[in-house]
Design a protein around this motif. Structure first.
Motif, mmCIF file in Angstrom:
data_model
loop_
_atom_site.group_PDB
_atom_site.id
_atom_site.type_symbol
_atom_site.label_atom_id
_atom_site.label_comp_id
_atom_site.label_asym_id
_atom_site.label_seq_id
_atom_site.Cartn_x
_atom_site.Cartn_y
_atom_site.Cartn_z
ATOM 1 N N UNK A 30 -68.980 5.378 36.709
ATOM 2 C CA UNK A 30 -68.470 4.674 35.283
ATOM 3 C C UNK A 30 -69.196 3.353 34.960
ATOM 4 N N UNK A 31 -68.880 2.407 36.253
ATOM 5 C CA UNK A 31 -69.648 1.168 35.989
ATOM 6 C C UNK A 31 -71.216 1.199 35.791
ATOM 7 N N UNK A 32 -71.864 2.006 36.614
ATOM 8 C CA UNK A 32 -73.343 1.940 36.031
ATOM 9 C C UNK A 32 -73.468 2.795 34.536
ATOM 10 N N UNK A 33 -72.680 3.638 34.098
ATOM 11 C CA UNK A 33 -72.923 4.123 32.838
ATOM 12 C C UNK A 33 -72.498 2.925 32.074
ATOM 13 N N UNK A 34 -71.559 2.054 32.129
ATOM 14 C CA UNK A 34 -71.221 0.969 31.001
ATOM 15 C C UNK A 34 -72.569 0.174 31.204
ATOM 16 N N UNK A 35 -73.007 -0.004 32.409
ATOM 17 C CA UNK A 35 -74.182 -1.085 32.470
ATOM 18 C C UNK A 35 -75.265 -0.728 31.765
ATOM 19 N N UNK A 36 -75.579 0.690 31.798
ATOM 20 C CA UNK A 36 -76.582 1.262 31.052
ATOM 21 C C UNK A 36 -76.465 1.378 29.572
ATOM 22 N N UNK A 37 -75.288 1.415 29.013
ATOM 23 C CA UNK A 37 -74.752 1.469 27.721
ATOM 24 C C UNK A 37 -75.194 0.205 26.932
ATOM 25 N N UNK A 38 -74.925 -1.140 27.704
ATOM 26 C CA UNK A 38 -75.129 -2.138 27.645
ATOM 27 C C UNK A 38 -76.697 -2.338 26.851
ATOM 28 N N UNK A 39 -77.599 -1.680 27.543
ATOM 29 C CA UNK A 39 -78.917 -1.852 27.459
ATOM 30 C C UNK A 39 -79.328 -0.969 26.179
ATOM 31 N N UNK A 40 -78.812 0.293 26.237
ATOM 32 C CA UNK A 40 -79.377 1.309 25.233
ATOM 33 C C UNK A 40 -78.602 1.413 23.840
ATOM 34 N N UNK A 41 -77.224 1.058 23.922
ATOM 35 C CA UNK A 41 -76.550 1.291 22.878
ATOM 36 C C UNK A 41 -76.430 0.080 22.014
ATOM 37 N N UNK A 42 -76.901 0.091 20.777
ATOM 38 C CA UNK A 42 -76.777 -1.322 19.839
ATOM 39 C C UNK A 42 -75.482 -1.418 19.404
ATOM 40 N N UNK A 43 -74.663 -0.318 19.138
ATOM 41 C CA UNK A 43 -73.276 -0.438 18.468
ATOM 42 C C UNK A 43 -72.263 -0.902 19.692
ATOM 43 N N UNK A 44 -72.639 -1.068 20.737
ATOM 44 C CA UNK A 44 -71.722 -1.442 21.905
ATOM 45 C C UNK A 44 -71.870 -2.794 22.364
ATOM 46 N N UNK A 45 -70.859 -3.720 22.503
ATOM 47 C CA UNK A 45 -71.377 -4.923 22.796
ATOM 48 C C UNK A 45 -70.383 -5.253 23.905
ATOM 49 N N UNK A 46 -70.744 -5.930 25.004
ATOM 50 C CA UNK A 46 -69.753 -6.326 26.213
ATOM 51 C C UNK A 46 -70.153 -7.891 26.237
ATOM 52 N N UNK A 47 -69.075 -8.423 26.426
ATOM 53 C CA UNK A 47 -69.038 -9.840 26.594
ATOM 54 C C UNK A 47 -68.215 -10.246 28.043
ATOM 55 N N UNK A 48 -68.652 -11.405 28.648
ATOM 56 C CA UNK A 48 -68.111 -11.617 29.839
ATOM 57 C C UNK A 48 -67.637 -13.113 29.793
ATOM 58 N N UNK A 49 -66.277 -13.164 29.943
ATOM 59 C CA UNK A 49 -65.306 -14.395 29.853
ATOM 60 C C UNK A 49 -64.994 -14.794 30.919
ATOM 61 N N UNK A 50 -65.462 -15.975 31.442
ATOM 62 C CA UNK A 50 -64.963 -16.448 32.658
ATOM 63 C C UNK A 50 -63.531 -17.382 32.740
ATOM 64 N N UNK A 51 -63.384 -17.658 31.476
ATOM 65 C CA UNK A 51 -62.269 -18.558 31.599
ATOM 66 C C UNK A 51 -60.755 -18.154 31.311
ATOM 67 N N UNK A 52 -60.826 -16.884 30.628
ATOM 68 C CA UNK A 52 -59.285 -16.218 30.269
ATOM 69 C C UNK A 52 -59.237 -14.862 30.669
ATOM 70 N N UNK A 53 -57.951 -14.707 31.018
ATOM 71 C CA UNK A 53 -57.611 -13.182 31.609
ATOM 72 C C UNK A 53 -57.385 -12.560 30.177
#
Length: 321
Positions: A213-236
């Motif tokens: 599942x995590x691998x699929x998400x990582x690939x979607x980040x690269x291939x799917x322009x309608x999917x945006x994944x943000x990494x927030x280090x400060x907040x839960x």
């Protein structure tokens, strides 16, 4: 009550080729002329008529009231889930709520992911079975003694759940994660393994499915322009979902394991959108981050899964308890 606004919301909820006057007349069981007087604002809806219309067109009652000074917000809540049949209805209703968003101009969903969004779990046969097992363990009082090896979800719920999971792929999604987003699933796997409900083989199979599942998400980040994944280090994160389509807004706020409150109150939704936008500003967009930064994020998550696999194997090999 702002009748004009309420009529606008009703117009959004009906087919584009349907007459608003006819829809009002049908819902209230009144004449065409009487409906015309209400749609032209010559006559006001009574309180009873407003409630009838809200129920008929499945609109939250907060559509009826707009006040910049009000600290009160009307919400709609999902039905309780106490067994597999009610869980199936939950999936059906979730699909019904999301399907109208497909292809709509300006559609946007922002998911503050405290946990891995359930849609990913529903696309994998192994993860779906495990997650449904966990949910029923926590929600169904008659499910106490059921072991994972003896459990198989009904074909109906599997079909409906997978349909919901696949629908998520077709929506424009913005997700905000932190490195703890995966923790809930890891804890569930380890807890039910230590409790004796999962065999070592099953626990390892589930962790392997989670890695996929995590691998699929990582690939979607690269291939799917309608999917945006943000990494927030400060907040839960908090699993809130903000939905926007054309000039309509909705906010989904969890209040139990799967249940949530929903509001379309404009002021509340605007406040939530402003807060989420600030989160996004202080987050790293992994889609445009360099390969090194993107890989670092996903490698940290994979290392957590690997650590759980080692812990499961060690528990079976060296059990000092």
């Amino acid at each position: 009550m702002e009748q004009e606004l309420f009529l606008k919301e009703i117009r959004h909820s009906i087919a584009s080729n349907t007459s608003l006057i006819e829809a009002i007349a049908t819902a209230l069981d009144i004449s065409y002329d009487a409906a015309h007087r209400r749609t032209s604002l010559k006559s006001k809806f009574s309180l009873s008529e407003s409630v009838t219309l809200a129920k008929y067109f499945k609109l939250s009652l907060d559509k009826l009231f707009v006040s910049k000074q009000s600290n009160w917000v009307s919400v709609e809540k999902t039905a309780p889930i106490r067994n597999e049949e009610e869980l199936k209805i939950y999936f059906e209703n979730s699909y019904t709520n999301l399907i109208p968003l497909l292809g709509k101009k300006g559609c946007k969903l922002i998911y503050s992911a405290k946990d891995i969004p359930i849609f990913y779990d529903l696309k994998s046969d192994i993860m779906m079975r495990f997650k449904i097992y966990v949910w029923l363990k926590l929600l169904d009082s008659n499910f106490h003694s059921v072991s994972y090896s003896d459990f198989t979800p009904s074909l109906d719920i599997q079909k409906i759940a997978k349909r919901l999971g696949l629908l998520y792929d077709d929506l424009p999604i913005t997700e905000i994660w932190d490195l703890t987003t995966i923790n809930g699933t890891l804890k569930q796997i380890y807890f039910y393994f230590k409790a004796g409900h999962l065999t070592e083989k099953d626990a390892i199979l589930i962790t392997a499915s989670l890695k996929e599942t995590i691998t699929t998400i990582s690939q979607r980040v690269i291939k799917d322009s309608t999917y945006l994944l943000y990494y927030n280090e400060l907040l839960l994160m908090n699993n809130n979902i903000y939905a926007e389509v054309e000039d309509q807004q909705s906010l989904y706020i969890p209040f139990t394991l799967l249940s949530y409150y929903r509001t379309s109150d404009r002021i509340t939704c605007d406040h939530a959108k402003t807060y989420l936008d600030k989160q996004l500003q202080h987050s790293k967009l992994l889609n445009t981050a360099g390969e090194k930064e993107r890989n670092t994020f996903f490698n940290k998550i994979h290392k957590k899964i690997q650590a759980l696999e080692h812990l499961i194997n060690a528990s079976e090999t060296l059990d000092f308890e």
